[in-house]
Design a protein around this motif. Structure first.
Motif, PDB file in Angstrom:
ATOM      1  N   CYS A 129      52.760  68.828  83.175  1.00 33.29           N
ATOM      2  CA  CYS A 129      52.223  69.807  82.230  1.00 33.29           C
ATOM      3  C   CYS A 129      53.379  70.645  81.671  1.00 33.29           C
ATOM      4  N   TRP A 130      53.503  70.687  80.334  1.00 33.35           N
ATOM      5  CA  TRP A 130      54.611  71.420  79.714  1.00 33.35           C
ATOM      6  C   TRP A 130      54.356  72.923  79.720  1.00 33.35           C
ATOM      7  N   GLU A 131      53.139  73.343  80.030  1.00 27.70           N
ATOM      8  CA  GLU A 131      52.844  74.774  80.059  1.00 27.70           C
ATOM      9  C   GLU A 131      53.335  75.425  81.349  1.00 27.70           C
ATOM     10  N   CYS A 132      52.978  74.809  82.490  1.00 23.34           N
ATOM     11  CA  CYS A 132      53.285  75.435  83.791  1.00 23.34           C
ATOM     12  C   CYS A 132      54.172  74.583  84.686  1.00 23.34           C
ATOM     13  N   GLY A 133      54.481  73.345  84.279  1.00 31.57           N
ATOM     14  CA  GLY A 133      55.366  72.502  85.068  1.00 31.57           C
ATOM     15  C   GLY A 133      54.697  71.719  86.178  1.00 31.57           C
ATOM     16  N   LYS A 134      53.379  71.879  86.355  1.00 33.04           N
ATOM     17  CA  LYS A 134      52.674  71.162  87.406  1.00 33.04           C
ATOM     18  C   LYS A 134      52.592  69.673  87.071  1.00 33.04           C
ATOM     19  N   SER A 135      52.744  68.833  88.097  1.00 30.86           N
ATOM     20  CA  SER A 135      52.752  67.385  87.887  1.00 30.86           C
ATOM     21  C   SER A 135      51.498  66.744  88.458  1.00 30.86           C
ATOM     22  N   PHE A 136      51.125  65.573  87.896  1.00 28.86           N
ATOM     23  CA  PHE A 136      49.900  64.885  88.279  1.00 28.86           C
ATOM     24  C   PHE A 136      50.166  63.386  88.398  1.00 28.86           C
ATOM     25  N   SER A 137      49.336  62.728  89.178  1.00 25.28           N
ATOM     26  CA  SER A 137      49.505  61.291  89.422  1.00 25.28           C
ATOM     27  C   SER A 137      48.882  60.443  88.326  1.00 25.28           C
ATOM     28  N   SER A 138      47.983  61.001  87.521  1.00 26.40           N
ATOM     29  CA  SER A 138      47.333  60.234  86.455  1.00 26.40           C
ATOM     30  C   SER A 138      47.276  61.048  85.174  1.00 26.40           C
ATOM     31  N   ASN A 139      47.248  60.340  84.048  1.00 29.68           N
ATOM     32  CA  ASN A 139      47.195  60.995  82.751  1.00 29.68           C
ATOM     33  C   ASN A 139      45.869  61.736  82.563  1.00 29.68           C
ATOM     34  N   GLY A 140      44.775  61.173  83.099  1.00 23.96           N
ATOM     35  CA  GLY A 140      43.473  61.827  83.007  1.00 23.96           C
ATOM     36  C   GLY A 140      43.452  63.176  83.709  1.00 23.96           C
ATOM     37  N   SER A 141      44.095  63.247  84.888  1.00 23.61           N
ATOM     38  CA  SER A 141      44.164  64.513  85.626  1.00 23.61           C
ATOM     39  C   SER A 141      44.967  65.544  84.851  1.00 23.61           C
ATOM     40  N   ARG A 143      45.246  65.692  81.518  1.00 23.92           N
ATOM     41  CA  ARG A 143      44.444  66.149  80.380  1.00 23.92           C
ATOM     42  C   ARG A 143      43.383  67.161  80.815  1.00 23.92           C
ATOM     43  N   LEU A 144      42.758  66.916  81.972  1.00 20.33           N
ATOM     44  CA  LEU A 144      41.765  67.871  82.482  1.00 20.33           C
ATOM     45  C   LEU A 144      42.421  69.202  82.829  1.00 20.33           C
ATOM     46  N   HIS A 145      43.622  69.135  83.410  1.00 16.35           N
ATOM     47  CA  HIS A 145      44.334  70.361  83.774  1.00 16.35           C
ATOM     48  C   HIS A 145      44.711  71.174  82.543  1.00 16.35           C
ATOM     49  N   GLU A 146      45.097  70.501  81.462  1.00 11.40           N
ATOM     50  CA  GLU A 146      45.541  71.200  80.257  1.00 11.40           C
ATOM     51  C   GLU A 146      44.437  72.064  79.651  1.00 11.40           C
ATOM     52  N   LYS A 147      43.170  71.742  79.950  1.00 14.54           N
ATOM     53  CA  LYS A 147      42.059  72.554  79.453  1.00 14.54           C
ATOM     54  C   LYS A 147      42.079  73.962  80.043  1.00 14.54           C
ATOM     55  N   ILE A 148      42.724  74.111  81.208  1.00  8.71           N
ATOM     56  CA  ILE A 148      42.825  75.436  81.833  1.00  8.71           C
ATOM     57  C   ILE A 148      43.624  76.368  80.930  1.00  8.71           C
ATOM     58  N   HIS A 149      44.704  75.838  80.340  1.00 10.65           N
ATOM     59  CA  HIS A 149      45.558  76.663  79.487  1.00 10.65           C
ATOM     60  C   HIS A 149      44.886  76.981  78.159  1.00 10.65           C
ATOM     61  N   THR A 150      44.074  76.060  77.646  1.00 13.37           N
ATOM     62  CA  THR A 150      43.386  76.311  76.380  1.00 13.37           C
ATOM     63  C   THR A 150      42.206  77.258  76.549  1.00 13.37           C
ATOM     64  N   GLY A 151      41.702  77.362  77.773  1.00 13.94           N
ATOM     65  CA  GLY A 151      40.553  78.230  78.027  1.00 13.94           C
ATOM     66  C   GLY A 151      39.230  77.632  77.595  1.00 13.94           C
ATOM     67  N   ILE A 152      39.244  76.355  77.213  1.00 14.60           N
ATOM     68  CA  ILE A 152      38.009  75.714  76.742  1.00 14.60           C
ATOM     69  C   ILE A 152      37.161  75.291  77.944  1.00 14.60           C
ATOM     70  N   ARG A 153      35.957  75.814  78.018  1.00 16.30           N
ATOM     71  CA  ARG A 153      35.007  75.445  79.078  1.00 16.30           C
ATOM     72  C   ARG A 153      33.671  75.153  78.402  1.00 16.30           C
ATOM     73  N   PRO A 154      33.494  73.936  77.883  1.00 17.75           N
ATOM     74  CA  PRO A 154      32.319  73.663  77.050  1.00 17.75           C
ATOM     75  C   PRO A 154      31.028  73.422  77.819  1.00 17.75           C
ATOM     76  N   TYR A 155      31.104  73.223  79.137  1.00 17.72           N
ATOM     77  CA  TYR A 155      29.910  72.868  79.907  1.00 17.72           C
ATOM     78  C   TYR A 155      29.394  74.098  80.649  1.00 17.72           C
ATOM     79  N   ARG A 156      28.184  74.532  80.270  1.00 19.09           N
ATOM     80  CA  ARG A 156      27.634  75.792  80.783  1.00 19.09           C
ATOM     81  C   ARG A 156      26.378  75.549  81.600  1.00 19.09           C
TER      82      ARG A 156
END
Length: 402
Positions: A129-141, A143-156
């Motif tokens: 992740c270029w925002e916080c430097g955290k690393s992940f084993s898969s590209n899907g993980s 992409r899900l993590h990057e939503k934390i930085h955007t603040g997007i939480r579409p499921y209520r």
């Protein structure tokens, strides 16, 4: 060429332009179909003028490429463009998982899923992740993590209004409102909301520890415990105790450790009122009231409430004593016994009585001493109902009756 006149980029300047047939006429200005895109455009937004809408490709456009999907699944009628995709899909119905991990034996439907899983054992995390430097084993993980930085939480959640970044997280959360726990352990009958939690729990009964640290070969029940452990090898211990200087990888570990110095015990047993510094110790204590002992020795059949006690007991059968004191060379069967012994050399006494100031090397000795001040006598003689503050005093007393 006349000034201000543009050439057609697809035409040759030296060639004579061919007359194009204009069969599709624009309803806005009467020009040819190719010009209509100026008015219709692409996308799904509203037009700036006249409230017109824009819709991209016309579904009725006969020039849209048709992609045949001749390969049909016989189970659910889903169609695929390639036979290989249909064959992979059909394994969902058959339950076939041909790709197996050589480390822990877990099987997967697709080879790509196996490769992602194997990174748990190797520790490989190529996606950063270029925002916080955290690393992940898969590209899907990632992409899900990057939503934390955007603040997007579409499921209520409609029950409590809590929002989530993933639909799967929302579905899991909704089960807490319904009280739904469909995953049941056949060994002890305990139920869980998620199957992954059940699988992790079942390792208590099997003793399985599939995640091994490549540095020291220590094994763990789940990947998160291994990841936290590896922080110690990498020197990632940012949280420092101001009292004794001990370092920890996570903030909650530091807070839990600091209770050793403060004497804080926030977890209280509702049955007998006994308090504990850690939640895990309270859970273990509650089993003394319920009589629950899940951990069974396969050698002699003896059962224990804690897994650590079972592992320590099993060494009595093997005679194993792998932990050595560097001061005197004495060997011990567990690290806790070694740590207790080392205090005889260092003279360390971390546990202090707040009533009289006396210090103790072990928490058990401190608790036993504290009963003198409060007058607590939990050990009762079954013959004469006399009570004692210490168990060894009760044992000596019972010799009177025998």
């Amino acid at each position: 060429m006349e000034p201000g006149k543009l050439l057609d980029p697809l035409s040759d300047p030296g060639s004579t332009p061919k007359k194009q047939k204009k069969t599709h006429e624009c309803s806005e200005c009467g020009k040819s179909f190719a010009h209509k895109k100026v008015h219709v455009g692409r996308g799904s937004s509203q037009g700036l003028e006249g409230g017109k809408s824009f819709s991209g490709k016309d579904p009725k456009d006969s020039r849209s490429p048709f992609r045949p999907q001749p390969h049909k699944c016989e189970e659910c009628d889903v169609r695929f463009g390639q036979k290989s995709h249909r064959l992979t899909h059909q394994k969902i119905h058959t339950g076939e998982k041909p790709y197996q991990c050589l480390e822990c034996g877990k099987s997967f439907l697709q080879r790509g899923k196996l490769r992602i899983h194997e990174r748990i054992h190797t520790g490989e995390k190529p996606y950063k992740c270029w925002e916080c430097g955290k690393s992940f084993s898969s590209n899907g993980s990632l992409r899900l993590h990057e939503k934390i930085h955007t603040g997007i939480r579409p499921y209520r959640c409609f029950e409590c209004g809590k929002c989530f970044t993933q639909s799967s997280s929302l579905r899991t959360h909704e089960k807490t409102h319904r009280g739904e726990k469909n995953e049941k352990c056949l060994e002890c009958g305990k139920c869980f909301t998620l199957k992954s939690h059940l699988v992790q729990h079942q390792r208590i009964h099997t003793g399985e520890r599939p995640y091994e640290c490549p540095e020291c070969e220590k094994r763990f029940v789940d990947a998160s415990n291994l990841w936290r452990h590896q922080k110690g090898h990498r020197g990632e211990l940012p949280y420092n105790c101001g009292e004794c200087g001990k370092c920890f990888g996570q903030k909650y570990q530091l807070r839990r450790h600091q209770r050793v110095h403060t004497g804080e015990k926030p977890y209280r047993c509702v049955e007998c009122g006994k308090s504990f510094a850690q939640k895990e110790n309270l859970w273990t204590h509650l089993k003394t009231h319920t009589g629950e002992k899940l951990y069974r020795c396969l050698e002699c059949g003896k059962c224990f409430a804690r897994k650590g006690n079972l592992l320590a007991h099993q060494k009595t059968h093997t005679g194993e004593k792998p932990y050595q004191c560097f001061e005197c060379g004495q060997f011990f069967s567990s690290t806790s016994n070694l740590r207790s012994h080392v205090k005889t050399h260092t003279g360390e006494k971390n546990y202090k009585c707040l009533d009289c100031g006396r210090t103790f090397a072990h928490s058990s000795h401190h608790r036993r001493h504290a009963r003198i001040h409060v007058g607590e006598k939990p050990h009762k003689c079954s013959e004469c109902d006399k009570c004692f503050s210490q168990k060894n005093t009760l044992v000596r007393h019972q010799r009177i009756h025998t």
